[in-house]
Write a protein that holds these residues in place. Structure first.
Motif, short mmCIF file in Angstrom:
data_model
loop_
_atom_site.label_atom_id
_atom_site.label_comp_id
_atom_site.label_asym_id
_atom_site.label_seq_id
_atom_site.Cartn_x
_atom_site.Cartn_y
_atom_site.Cartn_z
N VAL A 52 -26.74 18.33 -6.92
CA VAL A 52 -27.69 18.74 -5.89
C VAL A 52 -28.64 17.62 -5.50
N ILE A 53 -28.42 16.42 -5.99
CA ILE A 53 -29.35 15.32 -5.73
C ILE A 53 -28.89 14.53 -4.52
N GLY A 54 -29.83 14.31 -3.60
CA GLY A 54 -29.55 13.51 -2.42
C GLY A 54 -29.94 12.06 -2.64
N GLN A 55 -29.87 11.27 -1.60
CA GLN A 55 -30.20 9.85 -1.68
C GLN A 55 -31.67 9.56 -1.38
N ILE A 56 -32.36 10.49 -0.75
CA ILE A 56 -33.75 10.27 -0.36
C ILE A 56 -34.66 10.53 -1.57
N PRO A 57 -35.57 9.59 -1.86
CA PRO A 57 -36.47 9.81 -2.99
C PRO A 57 -37.54 10.84 -2.65
N LEU A 105 -31.62 18.07 -3.21
CA LEU A 105 -32.91 17.81 -3.84
C LEU A 105 -33.19 16.32 -3.75
N CYS A 106 -34.44 15.94 -3.51
CA CYS A 106 -34.79 14.53 -3.44
C CYS A 106 -34.83 13.93 -4.84
N ARG A 107 -34.48 12.65 -4.93
CA ARG A 107 -34.47 11.95 -6.22
C ARG A 107 -35.87 11.81 -6.77
N GLY A 108 -35.97 11.88 -8.09
CA GLY A 108 -37.24 11.64 -8.75
C GLY A 108 -37.85 12.90 -9.33
N PRO A 109 -38.96 12.73 -10.03
CA PRO A 109 -39.58 13.89 -10.69
C PRO A 109 -40.15 14.88 -9.68
N VAL A 110 -40.30 16.10 -10.14
CA VAL A 110 -40.86 17.16 -9.30
C VAL A 110 -42.38 17.00 -9.24
N GLN A 122 -54.02 31.13 -16.24
CA GLN A 122 -53.60 29.83 -15.71
C GLN A 122 -52.16 29.88 -15.26
N PHE A 123 -51.86 29.01 -14.32
CA PHE A 123 -50.48 28.90 -13.87
C PHE A 123 -50.17 27.46 -13.50
N VAL A 124 -48.88 27.17 -13.52
CA VAL A 124 -48.37 25.86 -13.14
C VAL A 124 -47.39 26.08 -12.00
N ARG A 125 -47.58 25.32 -10.95
CA ARG A 125 -46.68 25.38 -9.79
C ARG A 125 -45.82 24.12 -9.78
N VAL A 126 -44.53 24.31 -9.87
CA VAL A 126 -43.56 23.21 -9.82
C VAL A 126 -42.93 23.24 -8.43
N THR A 127 -43.01 22.11 -7.73
CA THR A 127 -42.48 22.05 -6.37
C THR A 127 -41.35 21.03 -6.31
N LEU A 128 -40.20 21.51 -5.86
CA LEU A 128 -39.03 20.66 -5.69
C LEU A 128 -38.97 20.21 -4.24
N SER A 129 -38.93 18.90 -4.01
CA SER A 129 -38.82 18.37 -2.65
C SER A 129 -37.36 18.41 -2.22
N VAL A 130 -37.12 19.00 -1.04
CA VAL A 130 -35.75 19.19 -0.57
C VAL A 130 -35.55 18.56 0.80
N ASP A 131 -34.33 18.14 1.05
CA ASP A 131 -33.96 17.48 2.30
C ASP A 131 -33.48 18.51 3.31
N THR A 132 -34.42 19.30 3.83
CA THR A 132 -34.13 20.30 4.84
C THR A 132 -35.42 20.61 5.59
N ASP A 133 -35.34 21.44 6.62
CA ASP A 133 -36.54 21.73 7.41
C ASP A 133 -37.36 22.85 6.78
N ASP A 134 -38.55 23.08 7.36
CA ASP A 134 -39.47 24.08 6.80
C ASP A 134 -38.90 25.49 6.83
N ILE A 165 -39.20 17.75 2.97
CA ILE A 165 -39.69 16.37 3.11
C ILE A 165 -39.82 15.98 4.57
N HIS A 166 -39.37 16.85 5.46
CA HIS A 166 -39.43 16.56 6.89
C HIS A 166 -40.66 17.24 7.48
N PRO A 167 -41.54 16.45 8.10
CA PRO A 167 -42.73 17.07 8.70
C PRO A 167 -42.33 17.99 9.84
N CYS A 168 -43.08 19.04 9.99
CA CYS A 168 -42.81 20.00 11.06
C CYS A 168 -43.14 19.34 12.39
#
Length: 191
Positions: A52-57, A105-110, A122-134, A165-168
């Motif tokens: 699931v890993i793409g080339q974009i960091p 999924l973009c390369r590199g840590p979340v 308390q809570f932790v939010r983990v966000t995965l950067s993806v190569d698609t639109d909003d 990762i793509h701005p709207c």
């Protein structure tokens, strides 16, 4: 008939008494068991899930101190009484949603954010950067939530989401007419 009754009587045996030995108490669950595997998955998703890993960091939002992240996660799981294994499976499920939808999924840590509510939860939010639109990102999050519901995962202090990762772009906004807010015509016609 008496033969049938005699057979029935032999089937009705008295219950056998099994001596009840004192069993040790069920051990408390280890809330933080597996935290190192979770940290490895969050830090190096491309090593765990290369499909699931793409080339974009991934964009770097902030430098993460992984020892501090480990302490925060351990404290989160212990205080909220959630198991680390559930969190690990939630991240793997999110990666599975991406793979199922052919989204990279973009390369590199979340990206990881820690928050504490006023009531102490308390809570932790983990966000995965993806190569698609909003729009697609929102659809993926909905699919992830529905999968979590089907897996009987309760909503807790460990949250996983996606970020495009793509701005709207303005061209992506729906072309709908916007009604005048004040109702005045600004034609300059005054009567």
């Amino acid at each position: 008939m008496s033969a049938v009754l005699k057979d029935l009587e032999t089937w009705e045996e008295t219950p056998v008494e099994v001596p009840t030995a004192l069993q040790s108490e069920t051990p408390e669950p280890t809330w933080t068991e597996g935290v190192d595997a979770l940290l490895h998955l969050l830090r190096y998703p491309e090593k765990t899930n290369p499909y699931v890993i793409g080339q974009i960091p991934a964009p770097v939002f902030s430098h993460l101190d992984w020892e501090e992240v480990r302490r925060v996660l351990c404290r989160l799981f212990e205080e909220n009484k959630e198991t680390c294994v559930d969190a690990y499976l939630e991240v793997r499920l999110a990666l599975g949603v991406l793979a199922n939808n052919s989204v990279r999924l973009c390369r590199g840590p979340v990206d990881i954010h820690h928050c504490r509510a006023e009531d102490g939860f308390q809570f932790v939010r983990v966000t995965l950067s993806v190569d698609t639109d909003d729009d697609r990102t929102y659809e993926l999050e909905d699919e992830l939530r529905m999968n979590l519901v089907h897996c009987h995962r309760r909503s807790g202090g460990f949250l996983v989401g996606f970020r495009s990762i793509h701005p709207c772009q303005p061209k992506d906004w729906s072309a709908c007419s916007h009604p005048a807010l004040d109702g005045d015509d600004d034609d300059g016609d005054e009567e």
